[in-house]
Scaffold this active site. Structure first.
Site, mmCIF file in Angstrom:
data_model
loop_
_atom_site.group_PDB
_atom_site.id
_atom_site.type_symbol
_atom_site.label_atom_id
_atom_site.label_comp_id
_atom_site.label_asym_id
_atom_site.label_seq_id
_atom_site.Cartn_x
_atom_site.Cartn_y
_atom_site.Cartn_z
ATOM 1 N N SER A 577 0.847 -1.193 0.000
ATOM 2 C CA SER A 577 0.000 0.000 0.000
ATOM 3 C C SER A 577 0.886 1.248 0.000
ATOM 4 O O SER A 577 1.683 1.430 -0.905
ATOM 5 C CB SER A 577 -0.954 -0.033 1.196
ATOM 6 O OG SER A 577 -2.000 0.886 1.038
ATOM 7 N N ASP A 661 -8.566 -4.248 -7.193
ATOM 8 C CA ASP A 661 -8.236 -3.459 -6.000
ATOM 9 C C ASP A 661 -9.031 -2.159 -6.032
ATOM 10 O O ASP A 661 -8.861 -1.329 -6.923
ATOM 11 C CB ASP A 661 -6.733 -3.168 -5.973
ATOM 12 C CG ASP A 661 -6.260 -2.595 -4.645
ATOM 13 O OD1 ASP A 661 -7.060 -1.910 -3.971
ATOM 14 O OD2 ASP A 661 -5.093 -2.818 -4.282
ATOM 15 N N HIS A 698 -8.010 -4.915 -1.706
ATOM 16 C CA HIS A 698 -6.664 -4.392 -1.478
ATOM 17 C C HIS A 698 -5.779 -5.400 -0.745
ATOM 18 O O HIS A 698 -4.637 -5.105 -0.427
ATOM 19 C CB HIS A 698 -6.777 -3.093 -0.681
ATOM 20 C CG HIS A 698 -5.514 -2.286 -0.620
ATOM 21 N ND1 HIS A 698 -4.747 -1.983 -1.727
ATOM 22 C CD2 HIS A 698 -4.865 -1.712 0.438
ATOM 23 C CE1 HIS A 698 -3.700 -1.255 -1.365
ATOM 24 N NE2 HIS A 698 -3.750 -1.090 -0.061
#
EC number: 3.4.21.26
Length: 730
Positions: A577, A661, A698
Site C-alpha cells: 500500500s 483493487d 486491497h
C-alpha cells in the site's frame, strides 16, 4: 543457488499512446505531461489481455525456482498453530472470544456456556462453543467478516460481510440465540434476521442504548463493487432492527463537503452518541456529541458541535456523567488526555493526563469504573501505565515486556486484558484483576504455542542510524541466532513511512521461516512519515518533506551493508500500500546497487492521478494535490511513474496487485511497470508484475491458502533474484 538467468528486453509488448495531460504549476505555469500508458487506467479488453500476458511472463520466471513449492509447504506449516483473542464478557453473562485452530482462513467466534471465565490454559484444546463461524459464509472462503458489534443488551450481533476483499460491506443482524456453525443457504448465514444494510465502507457499527438499532456509514449505490469512481457523499444512517434499508434514517450528510467521512461511537452508559468528522486522511477531525433520545433516533439529531474546526485529532475515551475524557494532540504532538465538561454553555477543556515529551500516547482505556490504563510508545517500544481516577500515574504494568501491547476491556468490569506481541513473541494475553491483591493482579491467561518454529531461536535488537540530512532514525533488526553479522547475510527490509502509522514490531511465521531457511535478517526502519514519535515525525515525512521518507529508507539499507549486518547487493526491500509507494519511490531514487531486489504490493505509483480514483482524494493531506498549482511541482517530483531513470541499473523488481483493487487501483502498478520496462529495457535484472484476477480488494481477508501461495510467489522471487541458498535441512 545462483540468480535465475534473465534475458533483457524480452518483455511482452506494451502500446504507447500520444496522450498528454496539462497541469498548472505555480512556478512553471502550464505543464504538459505525456501519459503514454493512460489507457492502462481503463477496464478494457486490451488491458485484460495485457495483464494476462505480463502475469504469464512473470510466472515463467517464478517457475524457474525449483524450491518454490517446497517453500510454500514450509510457509503453510509455519502458520498451523492455535491463535486467539482476548475475551469479552457481555451483560448476557456469556464470554466471547475469537479462536483459530491453525490454518482456518478466519477466526471463529466462540462463547462460554457459563458466566465463569473459561480455563484457557488447558493446552490447545478448544473450550466453549461455536457461536459464529465466518468460514462457512461461502463455500470458497471468499466471504469475509469485517467489523462486528454486539448490542448493549447482548441480544443481537451485527456483522459486516465483504466478498473477495472489496472495501464495500453488507451488515447483517442475528440474535445471539442463533449460532452459525454450518454452511448456510441464505446470504449472510442461516438464522439471521432479514436485515441487510448495503454499500457500507470504512464503517463502524454503533448500537443505541435501547438495542433497537445502530448507526453506520454508507455511500450511494454504485454500478459495480469495483467501480473506480471517486468516493464521495458518505452518509451516516440509522438502521432499526427488523426493517429494510429503505426505511433507514439519514442522520448526517454534507452535500457541500462531499469528501467528508464519518465515524460513530456511543458512551458505555448509553448517554451520548459521538460523531467524528474527517475531511481527509490527516490527523484532524471534528467532534460532535448528541444525547440519546429515549424516543429513538430522528433525522435531525441535535448535534452539539464541541470541536468544529479541523486542527487536531480528538477521540472520546469515556464519560463520567457530563464530563467526557478525550485523547487529543491539540497543542500536544505526542498526545494527552483532556476533559470536556458538556454541562456548561461553552465546553470547558482541561488537561487530565498531560503530554509526555519523550513518549507518544497511543491508547487509553477507562477500567474498573474510573481508573485508566494508558499505553505509551517510547522509542517504538510500548509501555503500559495505570492511572488513578484523578489522573495520577500509579504504576507501570508488565515492565519487562518489549514489543506491542493492546487493551481489551469494558469499563464497568473489574478486569482488563492485555495482549502482547513482537517479532519473536507470537502472542500472550494477560489478565489484570482489580479484585485481586496488588501483587497478584496481573496474571497470564493464555500463551501462544507454535508448531515447527521455535520463537526463542530468534532475537531482535534496535539500532540507530543517520539519514541523509543527519536525522537519527531507529531500526529493528531481527535474526535467527545462528545467523552471523559478518557481512554475508541477505536482508529483508520492510517499511511503511506514512499517514502517521507506526511500523511496530510484528509476528510473522512466514517471515521467520524465510529467515531461517535462507539465513536472512529482517530490518524494519522507523522512517519519517510514520507515527513513531508523534506529529512532528509524521510532518517531517509528508507532502513537501516526503523525500525524507525515501532518504531514511535508502540510508537504512546503506547502514546495514556498511555495518556488516547485510551483504552488499543482498538487501531486498518490501512494502504494501503506502509501503508499496515507498518501495517504488526508493527503487527510482536510490544509487545503483543499493538494493538487490524490490517487491511492492498494491503500491501507489502515479501521484498525478491518484486522487481521481475511489478514496484517493483523502490522501492529498499526505501526498499533496497535483491539481493545485502550489502542490504540483513537489507531487510530480515524488511520483515514481514520472521519475523512472534511464541511466542506471535497477534492482530485480516485482509489482503485485489485484485486478479489482478498489483502494489503490491497479493502474498504479500497471503504469509503473510499463515505464520501467520501457525506460530500462536492457536492465540486467527482471522488472515484472503479477496481476491477480481472482481477488478484488486491497488484500484484506485473503484465505489462508491464497495468502500462503501469494507469499510463496513473493519470497520465491526474492530468493531467486538474490541467488539465495537453502540452508535448513528438511
Amino acid at each position: 543457488m545462483p540468480p535465475t538467468p534473465w534475458a533483457p528486453h524480452s518483455y511482452p509488448p506494451t502500446r504507447r499512446s500520444d496522450h498528454v495531460d496539462v497541469y498548472q504549476s505555480a512556478s512553471r505555469g502550464e505543464v504538459p505531461v505525456p501519459d503514454p500508458y493512460q489507457w492502462l487506467e481503463e477496464n478494457s479488453n486490451e488491458v485484460d489481455e495485457w495483464t494476462t500476458a505480463q502475469t504469464a511472463f512473470t510466472q515463467g520466471y517464478l517457475d524457474k525456482n525449483a524450491d518454490r513449492q517446497k517453500l510454500e509447504e514450509k510457509f503453510r506449516a509455519s502458520k498451523d498453530y492455535v491463535k486467539f483473542s482476548a475475551p469479552t464478557l457481555l451483560d448476557s453473562g456469556h464470554w466471547y472470544w475469537f479462536y483459530n485452530s491453525g490454518v482456518q482462513s478466519q477466526a471463529v467466534l466462540y462463547r462460554s456456556k457459563k458466566p465463569v471465565l473459561p480455563d484457557f490454559q488447558r493446552g490447545t484444546r478448544k473450550v466453549g462453543e461455536v457461536y459464529f463461524d465466518p468460514n462457512v459464509l461461502s463455500a470458497d472462503g471468499t466471504a469475509i467478516m469485517g467489523t462486528c458489534r454486539f448490542s448493549p443488551s447482548g441480544e443481537y450481533f451485527a456483522y459486516a460481510v465483504s466478498h473477495l476483499g472489496v472495501d464495500y460491506f453488507t451488515i447483517y443482524v442475528r440474535p445471539t440465540s442463533s449460532s452459525l456453525s454450518q454452511a448456510p443457504e441464505a446470504e449472510g448465514g442461516d438464522g439471521r434476521l432479514s436485515d441487510g444494510v448495503k454499500w457500507c465502507k470504512f464503517t463502524t457499527i454503533t448500537w443505541t442504548k435501547d438495542s433497537k438499532g445502530f448507526l453506520y456509514q454508507r455511500y450511494p449505490a454504485r454500478e459495480s463493487l469495483v467501480a473506480k469512481d471517486r468516493d464521495k457523499d458518505a452518509m451516516v444512517c440509522y438502521h432499526r432492527v427488523g426493517t429494510t434499508q429503505l426505511e433507514d434514517i439519514i442522520v448526517q450528510q454534507d452535500k457541500e463537503n462531499p469528501d467528508w467521512t464519518y465515524g460513530t461511537d456511543a458512551s458505555e452508559d448509553g448517554k451520548y452518541i459521538y460523531l467524528v468528522v474527517y475531511k481527509d486522511a490527516s490527523k484532524q477531525n471534528l467532534l460532535w456529541v448528541a444525547e440519546f433520545d429515549k424516543d429513538g433516533v430522528k433525522p435531525e439529531i441535535p448535534w452539539r458541535k464541541v470541536i468544529n474546526e479541523f486542527g487536531a485529532d480528538y477521540h472520546v475515551i469515556t464519560n463520567h456523567g457530563s464530563l467526557i475524557y478525550v485523547k487529543t494532540n491539540v497543542n500536544a504532538p505526542q498526545y494527552k488526555v483532556v476533559t470536556i465538561d458538556l454541562s456548561t454553555g461553552e465546553p470547558e477543556i482541561r488537561d487530565f493526563i498531560p503530554e509526555q515529551k519523550d513518549a507518544k500516547l497511543t491508547q487509553v482505556k477507562c477500567v474498573n469504573k474510573g481508573y485508566f490504563v494508558a499505553i505509551y510508545k517510547r522509542n517504538v517500544k510500548d509501555e503500559i501505565y495505570l492511572y488513578s481516577k484523578a489522573g495520577d500515574q500509579l504504576s507501570r504494568l508488565a515492565s519487562d515486556f518489549i514489543g506491542v501491547a493492546s487493551i481489551t476491556n469494558r469499563e464497568k468490569q473489574p478486569h482488563s486484558f492485555l495482549t502482547f506481541s513482537g517479532f519473536n513473541t507470537p502472542g500472550t494475553i494477560s489478565r489484570y484483576d482489580f479484585t485481586a491483591p496488588d501483587t497478584q493482579r496481573l496474571s497470564i491467561l493464555r500463551t501462544t504455542k507454535l508448531n515447527g518454529l521455535n520463537a526463542d531461536d530468534f532475537e531482535s535488537t534496535q539500532v540507530w542510524y543517520k539519514s541523509k540530512d543527519g536525522t537519527k532514525v531507529p531500526m529493528f533488526i531481527v535474526r535467527h541466532k545462528s545467523t552471523k553479522f559478518d557481512g554475508t547475510a541477505p536482508a529483508i527490509q520492510n517499511g511503511y513511512g506514512g499517514f502517521a502509522i507506526t511500523a511496530d514490531p510484528f509476528f510473522s511465521p512466514i517471515m521467520l521461516t524465510f529467515m531461517q531457511t535462507y539465513g536472512a535478517i529482517l530490518a524494519v526502519p522507523n522512517i519519517r512519515g510514520g507515527g513513531e514519535f508523534g506529529g512532528e515525525w509524521h510532518k517531517a515525512g509528508r507532502r513537501e518533506t516526503k523525500g525524507n521518507t525515501f532518504d531514511d529508507f535508502i540510508a537504512a539499507a546503506q547502514f546495514l551493508v556498511k555495518n556488516k549486518y547485510a551483504a552488499p547487493g543482498k538487501v531486498a526491500i518490501t512494502g504494501a500500500s503506502n509501503g508499496g509507494f515507498l518501495v517504488c519511490g526508493s527503487v527510482v531514487r536510490a544509487p545503483e546497487g543499493t538494493f538487490g531486489a524490490a517487491v511492492s504490493e498494491g503500491g501507489v505509483a502515479d501521484l498525478l492521478k491518484f486522487n481521481k480514483f475511489t478514496g484517493g482524494m483523502a490522501w492529498t493531506s499526505e501526498y499533496g494535490n497535483p491539481f493545485i498549482k502550489e502542490d504540483f511541482d513537489f507531487v510530480q517530483a515524488l511520483s515514481p511513474v514520472h521519475n523512472v531513470p534511464k541511466d542506471r541499473v535497477l534492482p530485480a523488481t516485482l509489482l503485485m496487485t489485484n485486478a479489482g483493487d478498489d483502494r489503490v487501483v491497479p493502474m498504479h502498478s500497471l503504469k509503473f511497470v510499463a515505464n520501467l520496462q520501457y525506460n530500462v529495457p536492457q536492465n540486467p535484472h527482471p522488472l515484472l508484475i503479477r496481476v491477480d484476477k481472482s481477488w478484488l480488494g486491497h488484500g484484506f481477508g485473503k484465505t489462508t491458502d491464497k495468502h500462503t501461495k501469494d507469499a510463496a510467489d513473493k519470497w520465491s522471487f526474492v530468493a531467486q533474484s538474490l541467488g539465495l541458498e537453502w540452508k535448513t535441512v528438511d
